[in-house]
Design an enzyme around this catalytic site. Structure first.
Site, PDB file in Angstrom:
ATOM      1  N   THR A 133       0.893  -1.186   0.177  1.00 28.30           N
ATOM      2  CA  THR A 133      -0.130  -0.216  -0.084  1.00 28.30           C
ATOM      3  C   THR A 133       1.025   1.206   0.012  1.00 28.30           C
ATOM      4  OG1 THR A 133      -1.476   1.060   1.302  1.00 28.30           O
ATOM      5  CG2 THR A 133       0.064  -0.330   2.584  1.00 28.30           C
ATOM      6  N   ASP A 134       0.288   2.407  -0.338  1.00 20.82           N
ATOM      7  CA  ASP A 134       1.076   3.719  -0.313  1.00 20.82           C
ATOM      8  C   ASP A 134       0.891   4.250   1.093  1.00 20.82           C
ATOM      9  OD1 ASP A 134      -1.788   4.379  -0.006  1.00 20.82           O
ATOM     10  OD2 ASP A 134      -1.479   5.648  -1.634  1.00 20.82           O
ATOM     11  N   GLU A 135       0.368   3.632   1.925  1.00 21.86           N
ATOM     12  CA  GLU A 135       0.234   4.109   3.448  1.00 21.86           C
ATOM     13  C   GLU A 135       1.536   4.050   4.164  1.00 21.86           C
ATOM     14  OE1 GLU A 135      -3.447   3.454   5.680  1.00 21.86           O
ATOM     15  OE2 GLU A 135      -4.629   3.793   3.782  1.00 21.86           O
ATOM     16  N   TYR A 177      -2.008  -0.253  10.909  1.00 22.57           N
ATOM     17  CA  TYR A 177      -2.150  -1.129   9.717  1.00 22.57           C
ATOM     18  C   TYR A 177      -0.821  -0.830   8.873  1.00 22.57           C
ATOM     19  CZ  TYR A 177      -3.225  -1.637   4.447  1.00 22.57           C
ATOM     20  OH  TYR A 177      -3.240  -1.828   3.242  1.00 22.57           O
ATOM     21  N   LYS A 192       2.036  -3.186   7.202  1.00 20.54           N
ATOM     22  CA  LYS A 192       2.501  -3.427   5.830  1.00 20.54           C
ATOM     23  C   LYS A 192       3.845  -3.059   5.609  1.00 20.54           C
ATOM     24  CE  LYS A 192       0.025  -4.461   3.018  1.00 20.54           C
ATOM     25  NZ  LYS A 192      -0.182  -5.834   2.223  1.00 20.54           N
TER      26      LYS A 192
HETATM   27  P1  NAD Z   1      -9.634  -7.350   2.112  1.00 24.44           P
HETATM   28  O1  NAD Z   1      -9.601  -7.058   3.457  1.00 24.44           O
HETATM   29  O2  NAD Z   1     -10.872  -7.237   1.109  1.00 24.44           O
HETATM   30  O3  NAD Z   1      -9.245  -8.855   1.645  1.00 24.44           O
HETATM   31  C1  NAD Z   1      -8.286  -9.511   2.553  1.00 24.44           C
HETATM   32  C2  NAD Z   1      -8.364 -10.946   2.304  1.00 24.44           C
HETATM   33  O4  NAD Z   1      -7.537 -11.795   2.958  1.00 24.44           O
HETATM   34  C3  NAD Z   1      -9.866 -11.684   3.064  1.00 24.44           C
HETATM   35  O5  NAD Z   1     -10.382 -12.451   1.931  1.00 24.44           O
HETATM   36  C4  NAD Z   1      -9.224 -12.343   4.130  1.00 24.44           C
HETATM   37  O6  NAD Z   1     -10.147 -13.516   4.681  1.00 24.44           O
HETATM   38  C5  NAD Z   1      -7.924 -12.782   3.828  1.00 24.44           C
HETATM   39  N1  NAD Z   1      -7.209 -12.859   4.903  1.00 24.44           N
HETATM   40  C6  NAD Z   1      -6.973 -12.193   6.027  1.00 24.44           C
HETATM   41  N2  NAD Z   1      -6.117 -12.864   6.812  1.00 24.44           N
HETATM   42  C7  NAD Z   1      -5.659 -13.982   6.194  1.00 24.44           C
HETATM   43  C8  NAD Z   1      -4.780 -15.128   6.752  1.00 24.44           C
HETATM   44  N3  NAD Z   1      -4.394 -14.791   7.927  1.00 24.44           N
HETATM   45  N4  NAD Z   1      -4.555 -16.104   5.931  1.00 24.44           N
HETATM   46  C9  NAD Z   1      -5.205 -16.191   4.834  1.00 24.44           C
HETATM   47  N5  NAD Z   1      -6.278 -15.221   4.439  1.00 24.44           N
HETATM   48  C10 NAD Z   1      -6.499 -14.157   5.023  1.00 24.44           C
HETATM   49  O7  NAD Z   1      -8.411  -6.495   1.570  1.00 24.44           O
HETATM   50  P2  NAD Z   1      -8.157  -5.804   0.023  1.00 24.44           P
HETATM   51  O8  NAD Z   1      -8.724  -4.376   0.344  1.00 24.44           O
HETATM   52  O9  NAD Z   1      -8.471  -6.420  -0.973  1.00 24.44           O
HETATM   53  O10 NAD Z   1      -6.422  -5.693   0.142  1.00 24.44           O
HETATM   54  C11 NAD Z   1      -5.939  -6.648  -0.499  1.00 24.44           C
HETATM   55  C12 NAD Z   1      -4.308  -6.347  -0.268  1.00 24.44           C
HETATM   56  O11 NAD Z   1      -4.002  -5.284  -1.103  1.00 24.44           O
HETATM   57  C13 NAD Z   1      -3.865  -6.024   1.196  1.00 24.44           C
HETATM   58  O12 NAD Z   1      -2.448  -6.575   1.365  1.00 24.44           O
HETATM   59  C14 NAD Z   1      -3.692  -4.530   1.130  1.00 24.44           C
HETATM   60  O13 NAD Z   1      -2.822  -4.089   2.038  1.00 24.44           O
HETATM   61  C15 NAD Z   1      -3.323  -4.193  -0.320  1.00 24.44           C
HETATM   62  N6  NAD Z   1      -3.928  -2.960  -0.568  1.00 24.44           N
HETATM   63  C16 NAD Z   1      -5.113  -2.645  -0.756  1.00 24.44           C
HETATM   64  C17 NAD Z   1      -5.620  -1.411  -0.996  1.00 24.44           C
HETATM   65  C18 NAD Z   1      -6.998  -1.069  -1.134  1.00 24.44           C
HETATM   66  O14 NAD Z   1      -7.474   0.041  -1.468  1.00 24.44           O
HETATM   67  N7  NAD Z   1      -8.007  -1.846  -0.562  1.00 24.44           N
HETATM   68  C19 NAD Z   1      -4.759  -0.512  -1.613  1.00 24.44           C
HETATM   69  C20 NAD Z   1      -3.295  -0.783  -1.750  1.00 24.44           C
HETATM   70  C21 NAD Z   1      -2.861  -2.248  -1.502  1.00 24.44           C
HETATM   71  O1  DAU Z   2      -4.248   3.970   0.307  1.00 23.57           O
HETATM   72  C1  DAU Z   2      -4.240   2.588   0.221  1.00 23.57           C
HETATM   73  C2  DAU Z   2      -5.257   1.999   1.277  1.00 23.57           C
HETATM   74  O2  DAU Z   2      -6.593   2.486   1.184  1.00 23.57           O
HETATM   75  C3  DAU Z   2      -5.368   0.547   1.596  1.00 23.57           C
HETATM   76  O3  DAU Z   2      -4.064   0.228   2.274  1.00 23.57           O
HETATM   77  C4  DAU Z   2      -6.237   0.119   2.748  1.00 23.57           C
HETATM   78  O4  DAU Z   2      -6.055  -1.301   2.704  1.00 23.57           O
HETATM   79  C5  DAU Z   2      -7.493   0.605   2.465  1.00 23.57           C
HETATM   80  O5  DAU Z   2      -8.365   0.467   3.494  1.00 23.57           O
HETATM   81  C6  DAU Z   2      -7.592   2.094   2.128  1.00 23.57           C
HETATM   82  O6  DAU Z   2      -7.396   2.944   3.461  1.00 23.57           O
HETATM   83  P1  DAU Z   2      -8.023   4.106   3.606  1.00 23.57           P
HETATM   84  O7  DAU Z   2      -7.898   4.510   5.104  1.00 23.57           O
HETATM   85  O8  DAU Z   2      -7.594   5.021   2.961  1.00 23.57           O
HETATM   86  O9  DAU Z   2      -9.313   3.701   3.298  1.00 23.57           O
HETATM   87  P2  DAU Z   2     -11.067   3.785   3.954  1.00 23.57           P
HETATM   88  O10 DAU Z   2     -11.927   3.578   2.912  1.00 23.57           O
HETATM   89  O11 DAU Z   2     -11.166   3.289   5.279  1.00 23.57           O
HETATM   90  O12 DAU Z   2     -10.949   5.582   4.115  1.00 23.57           O
HETATM   91  C7  DAU Z   2     -10.835   6.473   2.998  1.00 23.57           C
HETATM   92  C8  DAU Z   2     -10.969   7.866   3.518  1.00 23.57           C
HETATM   93  O13 DAU Z   2     -12.614   8.239   4.115  1.00 23.57           O
HETATM   94  C9  DAU Z   2     -10.236   8.048   4.895  1.00 23.57           C
HETATM   95  O14 DAU Z   2      -9.693   9.671   4.474  1.00 23.57           O
HETATM   96  C10 DAU Z   2     -10.987   8.019   5.994  1.00 23.57           C
HETATM   97  C11 DAU Z   2     -12.449   8.501   5.258  1.00 23.57           C
HETATM   98  N1  DAU Z   2     -13.467   7.686   5.953  1.00 23.57           N
HETATM   99  C12 DAU Z   2     -13.636   6.520   6.065  1.00 23.57           C
HETATM  100  C13 DAU Z   2     -14.667   5.751   6.518  1.00 23.57           C
HETATM  101  C14 DAU Z   2     -14.703   4.081   6.613  1.00 23.57           C
HETATM  102  C15 DAU Z   2     -14.500   8.436   6.223  1.00 23.57           C
HETATM  103  O15 DAU Z   2     -14.618   9.668   6.207  1.00 23.57           O
HETATM  104  N2  DAU Z   2     -15.971   7.847   6.838  1.00 23.57           N
HETATM  105  C16 DAU Z   2     -15.722   6.555   6.923  1.00 23.57           C
HETATM  106  O16 DAU Z   2     -16.857   5.964   7.235  1.00 23.57           O
END
Ligand code: NAD
Ligand code: DAU
Length: 360
Positions: A137-139, A163, A167
């Site tokens: 992630t970019d975080e 988180y 990562k």
């Molecule tokens: P998600 O939470 O939707 O899915 C995660 C999946 O991993 C789930 O299906 C869960 O059951 C499985 N899981 C959790 N713990 C596990 C374990 N111990 N063993 C096996 N499976 C397990 O997550 P996502 O948003 O799809 O993110 C996927 C990956 O991409 C993560 O590594 C996250 O850090 C990265 N990522 C996410 C975003 C985003 O915007 N969502 C952006 C950049 C990177």
């Molecule tokens: O940048 C990549 C990341 O993006 C991934 O690594 C994470 O897995 C993914 O969950 C996401 O993280 P964020 O914290 O940015 O996503 P989230 O959807 O939780 O929140 C997006 C923005 O909205 C953030 O600034 C917080 C805000 N927010 C979030 C929720 C859930 C709200 O204002 N209200 C809300 O209810």
């Protein structure tokens, strides 16, 4: 990109991004075999990939990436040559209230997977064409102020939530395994994804479901925090490029060049729902917006400079944010059968614990 059939392990394949990746990979590489390993935590949903599972080509295994014996068996029995590692605890808010699971899966689980893949790779004579893609992630880069240049591959790590710290630790492990053992590992760092199969705890799907149910939409702080949004299929195309064309040991930043303030994003979603949803309990939807107490340590702004992946691997996002949000809204409206079963008692308890005090 080579078209030799591969045996691919996708971890977290019942989750949001990896679930989309399974769909993408199955359609563009029909000759490859895919094994999905997923623990089915609250975020995992077998329904996301159920229609694709067939014994010959795509199999599903419920299990923990931290279970070394299970992972060893899967790698050997399926002669895995490529790993796309996406299993993780992914939600920042949950990491603030319960960081333990984030360390167990994101740090120790990644360590176990790297060690198991290393043993498997050594036993096969260290093939140079095998790959392990660690998806991150970019975080990990911390937070930008308005006007700062976007993150790129040389930006120092500065994780600020549990988180992000978990990562960052896993990224360091992945790179160390490449540097020390020569394991063919690649790392990608992506901005915020959105699209189908997104669990309704994250801002976009939470907003859509709350509008459909007539519930308040919580916007943290003053809503001015900025995220760089990328349609999930574009992320999947980028991961495919990195896994098949990237250079081991190299990191690739992936982003949408779509910076939007949270309140603007929520307003767009409200307008799209007003336009596309036939029956809504509250209309206009923007009447549901509530500014609530901020997320502790809330990162102000993320933005990605994706020059490297564009110049070296020829990747560019194809879906504009206007088009992607419209597609996403349409998908949630057309698929209540996917999201309605997620609205369980556990989910209600989660919302209660997160938002009750903030919305009071
Ligand atoms: P998600 O939470 O939707 O899915 C995660 C999946 O991993 C789930 O299906 C869960 O059951 C499985 N899981 C959790 N713990 C596990 C374990 N111990 N063993 C096996 N499976 C397990 O997550 P996502 O948003 O799809 O993110 C996927 C990956 O991409 C993560 O590594 C996250 O850090 C990265 N990522 C996410 C975003 C985003 O915007 N969502 C952006 C950049 C990177
Ligand atoms: O940048 C990549 C990341 O993006 C991934 O690594 C994470 O897995 C993914 O969950 C996401 O993280 P964020 O914290 O940015 O996503 P989230 O959807 O939780 O929140 C997006 C923005 O909205 C953030 O600034 C917080 C805000 N927010 C979030 C929720 C859930 C709200 O204002 N209200 C809300 O209810």
């Amino acid at each position: 990109m080579t078209s030799i059939p591969r045996q691919l392990l996708i971890t977290g394949g019942a989750g949001f991004i990896a679930g989309n990746l399974v769909h993408h990979w199955a359609s563009v590489h029909p000759g490859d075999r895919i094994v999905v390993l997923d623990a089915l935590t609250y975020a995992g949903n077998r329904a996301t990939i159920a229609p694709l599972i067939d014994a010959d080509r795509i199999s599903f295994v419920q299990g923990d990436i931290g279970d070394r014996a299970l992972v060893d068996g899967l790698l050997a029995e399926n002669a895995i040559t490529h790993v796309a590692h996406l299993a993780a605890e992914s939600h920042v808010d949950r990491s603030i209230t319960g960081p333990g699971a984030f360390l167990a899966t994101n740090v120790n689980g990644t360590f176990t997977l790297l060690e198991a893949f290393r043993a498997h790779w050594l036993a096969a004579g260290s093939p140079t064409d095998w790959r392990f893609l660690h998806v991150s992630t970019d975080e990990v880069f911390g937070s930008l102020e308005p006007g700062d240049p976007p993150f790129n591959e040389t930006t120092p790590y500065s994780p600020r939530s549990p988180y992000a710290a978990s990562k960052a630790a896993s990224d360091h492990l992945a790179r160390a395994w490449q540097h020390t053992y020569g394991l063919p590992v690649l790392v990608s760092n992506c901005s915020n994804n959105y699209g189908p199969y997104h669990f309704p705890e994250k801002l976009i799907p939470l907003t859509l479901i709350n509008i459909l149910l007539g519930r308040p939409i919580p916007v943290y702080g003053d809503g001015s925090n900025v995220r760089d949004w990328l349609y999930v299929e574009d992320h999947c195309r980028a991961l495919e490029r990195v896994l098949l064309g990237g250079e081991p040991g190299r990191t690739y930043c992936i982003g949408g060049c779509n910076e939007v303030a949270n309140i603007d994003l929520v307003q767009i979603l409200c307008s799209l729902m007003d336009e596309l949803a036939p029956d809504l309990p509250v209309r206009p939807s923007r009447e549901l917006i509530r500014f609530v107490a901020d997320r502790p340590g809330h990162d102000r702004r993320y933005a990605i400079d994706a020059t490297r992946i564009r110049e070296e691997l020829g990747w560019e996002p194809q879906v504009t944010v206007q088009e992607g949000l419209r597609r996403t809204v349409s998908w949630y409206l057309a698929h209540p059968g996917w999201w309605q079963p997620l609205l369980s008692a556990d989910y209600a308890n989660y919302l209660e614990s997160q938002y009750a005090a903030r919305l009071a």
